[in-house]
Design an enzyme around this catalytic site. Structure first.
Site, PDB file in Angstrom:
ATOM      1  N   ARG A  15       0.805  -1.230   0.000  1.00  0.00           N
ATOM      2  CA  ARG A  15       0.000   0.000   0.000  1.00  0.00           C
ATOM      3  C   ARG A  15       0.837   1.279   0.000  1.00  0.00           C
ATOM      4  O   ARG A  15       0.300   2.372  -0.126  1.00  0.00           O
ATOM      5  CB  ARG A  15      -0.959  -0.008   1.203  1.00  0.00           C
ATOM      6  CG  ARG A  15      -2.200  -0.866   0.936  1.00  0.00           C
ATOM      7  CD  ARG A  15      -3.134  -0.838   2.112  1.00  0.00           C
ATOM      8  NE  ARG A  15      -2.635  -1.646   3.228  1.00  0.00           N
ATOM      9  CZ  ARG A  15      -3.041  -1.522   4.477  1.00  0.00           C
ATOM     10  NH1 ARG A  15      -3.929  -0.604   4.806  1.00  0.00           N
ATOM     11  NH2 ARG A  15      -2.548  -2.303   5.424  1.00  0.00           N
ATOM     12  N   GLY A 136      -5.436  -6.459  15.569  1.00  0.00           N
ATOM     13  CA  GLY A 136      -5.798  -7.631  16.357  1.00  0.00           C
ATOM     14  C   GLY A 136      -6.392  -7.155  17.678  1.00  0.00           C
ATOM     15  O   GLY A 136      -5.940  -6.174  18.256  1.00  0.00           O
TER      16      GLY A 136
END
Ligand code: UD1
Ligand code: CA
Length: 452
Positions: A15, A136
């Site tokens: 990205r 997470g």
């Protein structure tokens, strides 16, 4: 510390939309990985092991002078797999895992993490994030003890609501890490070997997993795109500016200042908008920095004022000087006190004595100028003969008339005066007027051409 540090840096960083490995992108003028390495070094670990993969040769080459034990992860099969590649190199009591793309990680947080893991065998840095998307999540049991980490892509709706996130940074007893990693599988949404799976494995083995919380969000922020990079740089610079403001530095607008290195300010300093500070810059007591100054590796003396639009690099500016607008002060320049440097003046490798003025449109290079000298508008030191650089010495009390050229090597002796428009090729005589001009004439017969 009886510690090994593994830095995960094998990813390409798709990205970032760039050929450069992600960790080699510059964060405030330093590659990300260098920032992480500098912080890691401060912990004085036994070894630092960066795990590299994508274009690893660029990374090895860049850091070849440092004492690092690189390991290669040929295919990026997940963070657990990445740590696995380093397993044969680690053998200190504890192992800390850092991410190469989290450039601003805080040393004190890492020390606290280390201390925590000395007690519990496994400790994490977590953070309560208002927008936890993508991270997470820390799943806790009924007693609020950490039970596991679930990745966003594997999480259910209830887990998505959890705002306590895994920063990815952890410290584990090395023997335990080796043991747990061998049981990690890639049975998950991304078909990756998740390092985070060792948490549940540890809990199942009745090991107490604990955490510390990062103090500042920017210190745990990972960078995945140029947009995130620019935002994080802005956050870090804002933080530095706010700290100076709290110390009493009058910064006109904390969102319009770029502190890319270290800026040290004494009391009563003010800084107008649009300034860029690079490397180490010191602003002494009462100095005033006008708008749009670019200052790199420089000391600015007390009471000195920089007007707008100057570029100052690797120099020392004395006290009570006035500089600009629009001057360029190049490396190895030293200004004594009470000196005026005016608009469109370029100085390079010059020592300037007290109360001297170079006020307009001049180039002075490789020179020593005494005190109380007046360098007239448009004066040029011709220091370069096409092959070598030569020195110009201008002694105390000299007056140089406007638009003069001083052909170096040359000495303009004490108290001498140069008539305007002169080209001076030989040393002058103390206290005398020297000039070089053709005599002025009037041509009676001349007429201006007329349009046909
Ligand atoms: C990881 C954590 C997640 C945490 C987040 C914090 C796992 C499974 N997930 O997710 O819990 O909230 O970081 O930012 O660990 N890397 C390698 N080799 C690989 C994969 C990754 O070296 O095979 C490196 C990357 O270059 C990067 C770091 O590990 O520096 C993190 O990898 P990334 O893929 O960004 O992990 P996340 O999915 O963000
Ligand atoms: Ca990431």
């Amino acid at each position: 510390m009886d510690l090994d540090i593994v830095i995960l840096a094998a990813g390409k960083g798709t990205r970032m939309k760039s050929d450069l490995p992600k960790v080699m992108h510059q964060f405030l003028k330093k590659p990300f990985l260098q920032m992480v390495l500098e912080t890691a070094k401060e912990l004085k670990p036994n070894r630092i092991i960066p795990v590299i993969g994508y274009k690893s040769e660029i990374i090895r080459e860049h850091f070849k002078e440092l004492d690092l034990e690189f390991v290669e992860q040929k295919e990026q099969l997940g963070t657990g797999h990445a740590v696995q590649q380093a397993i044969s190199k680690i053998n200190s009591k504890l192992t800390m895992i850092l991410y190469g793309d989290v450039p601003c990680i805080n040393k004190d947080d890492l020390i606290n993490l280390y201390r925590k893991s000395e007690k519990t065998q496994l400790a994490l840095i977590t953070f309560k994030k208002s927008n936890p998307k993508g991270f997470g999540r820390i799943v806790r049991d009924n007693n609020q003890k950490i039970a596991k980490i679930v990745e966003e892509k594997d999480s259910n709706d209830a887990e998505k609501e959890i705002n306590e996130i895994n920063t990815g940074i952890m410290c584990v007893e090395t023997a335990l890490l080796k043991n747990l990693l061998s049981s990690v599988t890639n049975d998950n949404a991304q078909k990756e070997y998740y390092l985070t799976d060792i948490i549940k494995l540890a809990v199942d083995a009745k090991i107490n997993v604990d955490n510390i919380e990062a103090k500042n969000e920017y210190t745990i922020q990972g960078v995945n795109s140029i947009e995130e990079l620019v935002q994080l740089e802005r956050d870090v610079m804002n933080e530095k500016a706010k700290k100076l403001l709290e110390e009493g530095v009058k910064i006109s607008d904390c969102s319009r200042i770029d502190i890319r290195g270290e800026l040290v300010c004494e009391e009563n300093v003010s800084i107008d908008i649009g300034c860029i500070f690079e490397g180490k810059v010191t602003l002494k007591k009462g100095s005033v920095i006008g708008p749009y100054n670019i200052i790199k590796d420089t000391n600015i003396g007390s009471g000195t004022e920089l007007l707008a639009f100057n570029h100052v690099d690797n120099s020392i500016i004395g006290n009570d000087c006035r500089v600009g607008p629009y001057s360029r002060i190049r490396p190895q320049t030293q200004l004594n006190n009470k000196i005026n440097i005016g608009n469109f003046v370029e100085l390079k490798n010059v020592k300037v004595g007290e109360e001297t003025k170079v006020n307009h449109l001049s180039y002075v290079g490789d020179s020593i100028i005494g005190k109380n000298v007046n360098v007239g508008a448009g004066t040029i030191t011709c220091n370069y003969d096409g092959a070598n650089k030569h020195q110009t010495i201008i002694e105390d009390g000299v007056f140089i008339g406007s638009d003069s050229q001083l052909i170096a090597p040359i000495t303009i002796k004490k108290g001498s005066t140069i008539g305007a428009g002169s080209t001076i090729t030989q040393d002058t005589i103390e206290g005398k007027l020297t000039l070089s001009r053709v005599n002025q004439i009037t041509v009676d017969s001349w007429e201006r051409p007329k349009k046909k």
